[in-house]
Design an enzyme around this catalytic site. Structure first.
Site, short mmCIF file in Angstrom:
data_model
loop_
_atom_site.label_atom_id
_atom_site.label_comp_id
_atom_site.label_asym_id
_atom_site.label_seq_id
_atom_site.Cartn_x
_atom_site.Cartn_y
_atom_site.Cartn_z
N HIS A 1 0.48 -0.87 -0.27
CA HIS A 1 -0.30 -0.04 0.06
C HIS A 1 1.00 1.08 -0.07
CE1 HIS A 1 -3.43 -2.04 1.29
NE2 HIS A 1 -3.74 -3.31 1.78
N LYS B 1 14.70 -3.41 -0.34
CA LYS B 1 15.77 -2.83 -0.72
C LYS B 1 16.33 -3.39 -2.41
CE LYS B 1 18.91 0.20 1.54
NZ LYS B 1 17.50 0.34 3.03
#
Lengths: 198, 182
Positions: free
Chosen positions: A120, A171
């Site tokens: 989200h 990441k």
């Protein structure tokens, strides 16, 4: 911005609701799961890969699965997964196929690995989980994903990387690097030995 | 030892709990995101207080003894992803506009660790509260007695053992304040 929604008749509402309630049904996936439930865990690993291929997933030769991963996603779920050759995938993995998941060759997934593609947006404090965002995940060749690690949406793992058990990767990971922890940070730089032994 | 007398209320509520367990068994077979409204409707009908517009995208697993449904209370406009787990030894109260990811565990059973012969003996229970607007990521574990403040965000795969202040982003052991951010 005009936010007025078109008025729906009751009949249209019922049809919309029924459509929403049944979009997650993939008959081929249900048939696959029913069939595979007969196979004991950690047995018949090549057969399981064969059955997944028959159901419509793209899986390279020599890939073995100790258990069928938990799969959810939309209508293009079958085209969203591609697994390379000679991979080892352990039981209880979770693959969220809202977007593309690309797994390279000779990749090892430990038990309970979770690869997510939907998240989200971070929104206002009254409702933190905002609109749904989808982004693809790509796992390079020869990667090892440790048991119970979580790969978050949009991450690209370089070739020969290692993810420690229980890590949460948010990441991109450069090639030949070991990462660990929550959120995952670099633990070690690995030697990319170019061996042509085979 | 306490002798409890079975009353009509007990029979009724245990019938409801049995129905809840049966519904769990049936809806467990659904793939995620299938029959979500039916699942939410069934939970509401069986006594779980769920606010309007809240959706369970998969059947949660409920564990505990006695009248489970009365211990779970959920606000409006929430979203619960597949395979959530609620250990309902005590109250679990979840506010409005809360989003919960997949495989999240809410644990309420506390353990007595003082006995070297048995380190994990059940001791009691502690309630869990989740504030309005918070977002709990996938595969989190919420430990007994934890209060998560309003507007907090818990990252994926975190074990929450302590109270989380309002408007905090928790990721592993690091926490960042979101108070200045919207």
């Amino acid at each position: 911005m005009d936010r007025s929604e078109p008025k729906l008749t009751n009949w249209q509402k019922v049809v919309t609701l029924l459509r929403e309630e049944t979009t997650g049904i993939h008959p081929r996936l249900i048939a696959l799961n029913a069939l595979v439930a007969l196979l004991p865990r950690h047995q018949a690993q090549a057969t399981r890969a064969r059955l997944l291929t028959v159901a419509g997933f793209r899986i390279g030769p020599g890939t073995r699965l100790a258990g069928i991963p938990k799969i959810n996603g939309g209508s293009n779920l079958f085209s969203n997964l591609s697994i390379g050759r000679d991979c080892e995938i352990d039981a209880d993995c979770v693959l969220d196929l809202g977007e593309r998941i690309t797994i390279g060759d000779r990749v090892t997934l430990g038990p309970g690995v979770m690869i997510l593609t939907s998240t989200h947006e971070l929104d206002i404090r009254e409702h933190r989980a905002g609109p749904v965002q989808l982004s693809p995940v790509s796992v390079g060749d020869g990667v090892w994903l440790g048991p119970r690690c979580v790969i978050l949406p949009g991450v690209t793992l370089g070739a020969g990387a290692i993810v420690n058990p229980g890590a949460v990767v948010n990441k991109d990971v450069p090639p030949h690097t070991r990462v660990g922890g929550i959120p995952a940070t670099q633990v070690e730089v690995l030697k990319p030995i170019a061996s042509t032994a085979s | 030892m306490q002798i409890s007398r079975t009353t009509a209320f007990d029979v009724l509520s245990s019938g409801r709990t049995l129905a809840l367990r049966a519904a769990t068994g049936v809806f467990d077979k659904c793939p995620p995101f299938v029959a979500a409204r039916a699942i939410t409707f069934a939970l509401r009908a069986l006594g779980v207080r769920i606010g309007s517009a809240t959706v369970f995208w998969g059947m949660p697993r409920l564990s505990g003894a006695g009248d489970l449904a009365s211990r779970l209370r959920i606000g409006t406009y929430g979203g619960f992803n597949a395979r959530c787990y609620f250990e309902l030894a005590d109250k679990v109260t979840i506010g409005d506009h809360v989003a919960v990811g997949q495989d999240v565990m809410f644990l309420t059973c506390t353990r007595d660790t003082s006995n070297p012969e048995n380190r994990g003996r059940a001791l009691g229970s502690a309630p869990i509260e989740v504030g309005n607007g918070s977002w709990i990521g996938a595969r989190c574990t919420i430990m007994p007695g934890v209060k998560i403040g309003a507007g907090s965000v818990i990252g994926a795969s975190v074990v929450v053992t302590k109270d989380v202040p309002p408007n905090t982003l928790l990721m592993g052991t690091r926490s960042i304040s979101l108070a200045k951010w919207r």
